[in-house]
Scaffold this motif. Sequence first.
Motif, PDB file in Angstrom:
ATOM      1  N   ALA A 152       0.839  -1.209   0.000  1.00  0.00           N
ATOM      2  CA  ALA A 152       0.000   0.000   0.000  1.00  0.00           C
ATOM      3  C   ALA A 152       0.871   1.256   0.000  1.00  0.00           C
ATOM      4  N   LEU A 153       1.916   1.247   0.798  1.00  0.00           N
ATOM      5  CA  LEU A 153       2.837   2.380   0.842  1.00  0.00           C
ATOM      6  C   LEU A 153       3.534   2.568  -0.505  1.00  0.00           C
ATOM      7  N   TRP A 154       3.910   1.467  -1.113  1.00  0.00           N
ATOM      8  CA  TRP A 154       4.573   1.525  -2.420  1.00  0.00           C
ATOM      9  C   TRP A 154       3.619   2.089  -3.475  1.00  0.00           C
ATOM     10  N   ALA A 155       2.348   1.742  -3.407  1.00  0.00           N
ATOM     11  CA  ALA A 155       1.373   2.285  -4.359  1.00  0.00           C
ATOM     12  C   ALA A 155       1.255   3.806  -4.190  1.00  0.00           C
ATOM     13  N   LEU A 156       1.319   4.302  -2.963  1.00  0.00           N
ATOM     14  CA  LEU A 156       1.279   5.750  -2.743  1.00  0.00           C
ATOM     15  C   LEU A 156       2.524   6.443  -3.301  1.00  0.00           C
ATOM     16  N   VAL A 157       3.670   5.823  -3.130  1.00  0.00           N
ATOM     17  CA  VAL A 157       4.913   6.384  -3.691  1.00  0.00           C
ATOM     18  C   VAL A 157       4.835   6.407  -5.206  1.00  0.00           C
ATOM     19  N   ARG A 158       4.303   5.350  -5.795  1.00  0.00           N
ATOM     20  CA  ARG A 158       4.167   5.296  -7.255  1.00  0.00           C
ATOM     21  C   ARG A 158       3.200   6.375  -7.735  1.00  0.00           C
ATOM     22  N   LEU A 159       2.151   6.657  -6.952  1.00  0.00           N
ATOM     23  CA  LEU A 159       1.218   7.717  -7.311  1.00  0.00           C
ATOM     24  C   LEU A 159       1.918   9.072  -7.295  1.00  0.00           C
ATOM     25  N   LEU A 160       2.752   9.313  -6.299  1.00  0.00           N
ATOM     26  CA  LEU A 160       3.505  10.564  -6.214  1.00  0.00           C
ATOM     27  C   LEU A 160       4.439  10.722  -7.415  1.00  0.00           C
ATOM     28  N   ILE A 161       5.168   9.671  -7.740  1.00  0.00           N
ATOM     29  CA  ILE A 161       6.100   9.741  -8.876  1.00  0.00           C
ATOM     30  C   ILE A 161       5.337   9.935 -10.186  1.00  0.00           C
ATOM     31  N   ALA A 162       4.234   9.220 -10.354  1.00  0.00           N
ATOM     32  CA  ALA A 162       3.435   9.376 -11.574  1.00  0.00           C
ATOM     33  C   ALA A 162       2.886  10.794 -11.684  1.00  0.00           C
ATOM     34  N   ASN A 163       2.516  11.380 -10.558  1.00  0.00           N
ATOM     35  CA  ASN A 163       2.005  12.748 -10.550  1.00  0.00           C
ATOM     36  C   ASN A 163       3.091  13.731 -10.988  1.00  0.00           C
ATOM     37  N   ILE A 164       4.280  13.595 -10.441  1.00  0.00           N
ATOM     38  CA  ILE A 164       5.375  14.514 -10.786  1.00  0.00           C
ATOM     39  C   ILE A 164       5.789  14.358 -12.245  1.00  0.00           C
ATOM     40  N   VAL A 165       5.935  13.121 -12.681  1.00  0.00           N
ATOM     41  CA  VAL A 165       6.350  12.894 -14.077  1.00  0.00           C
ATOM     42  C   VAL A 165       5.263  13.374 -15.029  1.00  0.00           C
ATOM     43  N   GLY A 166       3.999  13.121 -14.691  1.00  0.00           N
ATOM     44  CA  GLY A 166       2.903  13.585 -15.541  1.00  0.00           C
ATOM     45  C   GLY A 166       2.840  15.102 -15.624  1.00  0.00           C
ATOM     46  N   LYS A 167       3.069  15.765 -14.493  1.00  0.00           N
ATOM     47  CA  LYS A 167       3.075  17.233 -14.479  1.00  0.00           C
ATOM     48  C   LYS A 167       4.220  17.770 -15.341  1.00  0.00           C
ATOM     49  N   PHE A 168       5.400  17.152 -15.209  1.00  0.00           N
ATOM     50  CA  PHE A 168       6.542  17.586 -16.019  1.00  0.00           C
ATOM     51  C   PHE A 168       6.275  17.358 -17.504  1.00  0.00           C
ATOM     52  N   ALA A 169       5.703  16.203 -17.851  1.00  0.00           N
ATOM     53  CA  ALA A 169       5.413  15.903 -19.259  1.00  0.00           C
ATOM     54  C   ALA A 169       4.410  16.903 -19.826  1.00  0.00           C
ATOM     55  N   GLN A 170       3.400  17.239 -19.048  1.00  0.00           N
ATOM     56  CA  GLN A 170       2.391  18.184 -19.506  1.00  0.00           C
ATOM     57  C   GLN A 170       2.992  19.577 -19.701  1.00  0.00           C
ATOM     58  N   LEU A 171       3.801  20.023 -18.744  1.00  0.00           N
ATOM     59  CA  LEU A 171       4.437  21.336 -18.875  1.00  0.00           C
ATOM     60  C   LEU A 171       5.391  21.391 -20.055  1.00  0.00           C
ATOM     61  N   LEU A 172       6.203  20.356 -20.208  1.00  0.00           N
ATOM     62  CA  LEU A 172       7.170  20.338 -21.312  1.00  0.00           C
ATOM     63  C   LEU A 172       6.457  20.298 -22.655  1.00  0.00           C
ATOM     64  N   GLN A 173       5.350  19.577 -22.726  1.00  0.00           N
ATOM     65  CA  GLN A 173       4.581  19.511 -23.967  1.00  0.00           C
ATOM     66  C   GLN A 173       4.010  20.879 -24.322  1.00  0.00           C
ATOM     67  N   SER A 174       3.520  21.606 -23.319  1.00  0.00           N
ATOM     68  CA  SER A 174       2.908  22.911 -23.601  1.00  0.00           C
ATOM     69  C   SER A 174       3.946  24.004 -23.857  1.00  0.00           C
ATOM     70  N   ILE A 175       5.080  23.951 -23.175  1.00  0.00           N
ATOM     71  CA  ILE A 175       6.095  25.003 -23.332  1.00  0.00           C
ATOM     72  C   ILE A 175       6.942  24.766 -24.578  1.00  0.00           C
ATOM     73  N   GLY A 176       7.373  23.550 -24.760  1.00  0.00           N
ATOM     74  CA  GLY A 176       8.157  23.223 -25.946  1.00  0.00           C
ATOM     75  C   GLY A 176       9.638  23.057 -25.639  1.00  0.00           C
ATOM     76  N   ARG A 177      10.241  22.261 -26.461  1.00  0.00           N
ATOM     77  CA  ARG A 177      11.659  21.919 -26.300  1.00  0.00           C
ATOM     78  C   ARG A 177      12.562  23.127 -26.517  1.00  0.00           C
ATOM     79  N   GLN A 178      12.259  23.910 -27.542  1.00  0.00           N
ATOM     80  CA  GLN A 178      13.113  25.046 -27.890  1.00  0.00           C
ATOM     81  C   GLN A 178      13.143  26.081 -26.767  1.00  0.00           C
ATOM     82  N   ARG A 179      11.986  26.413 -26.237  1.00  0.00           N
ATOM     83  CA  ARG A 179      11.934  27.436 -25.185  1.00  0.00           C
ATOM     84  C   ARG A 179      12.646  26.966 -23.923  1.00  0.00           C
TER      85      ARG A 179
END
Length: 195
Positions: A152-179
Amino acid sequence: MNVVIPANLKPGDTFEVSVPVAIPTVAAIPAAPPPPRTPITEAEALCYNLRHSVMCYAILDACLAFLNIFLAYVFWWVNLILLVGPLCGWLGAKDWNPPLVNIYAVTSILWFFFAVALFGWFLYLGITDKWRRYFVSDVTPGWFWFSVFWQALWALVRLLIANIVGKFAQLLQSIGRQRMSEVEQQGRRAVLVYY
């Protein structure tokens, strides 16, 4: 320097010569000013800071996947598949590559669902008391329930990591590689972000 010798001198005579003291002139050549730092938005600053966190999580996930491949006797092949995500995530975060970061985001979400499924399976085995069929006889009930808690604890850690990676992916997609490359070239200090 040219010296004029007086005409009335005999051999061996001496005379004074005054040397003008020349002060060296220093010419200041203006250097090109550093490129101006363009202001960055909050989203760009968050994306820049999340990059290092995602790279750290990718290294952690790759190590855990390798460990699970070699030590797990059940579902080792799943970890082999899940190893692709952290490798793509580290390379994508390093090079500001949105498609590679998206692969890591999808893999992180899959890893979270796999952790939740294992927790559900362990919980089911514990509630129905069927866990004795699947585990060696040396496993005590206390150890089994500790494993359920750990899952159960591991599932919560995985949720945290998925949240951070998803947020980064969304921001990078919207901002763009060049910027984001431009922001990085400005030499800003990064701060690790864990949220």
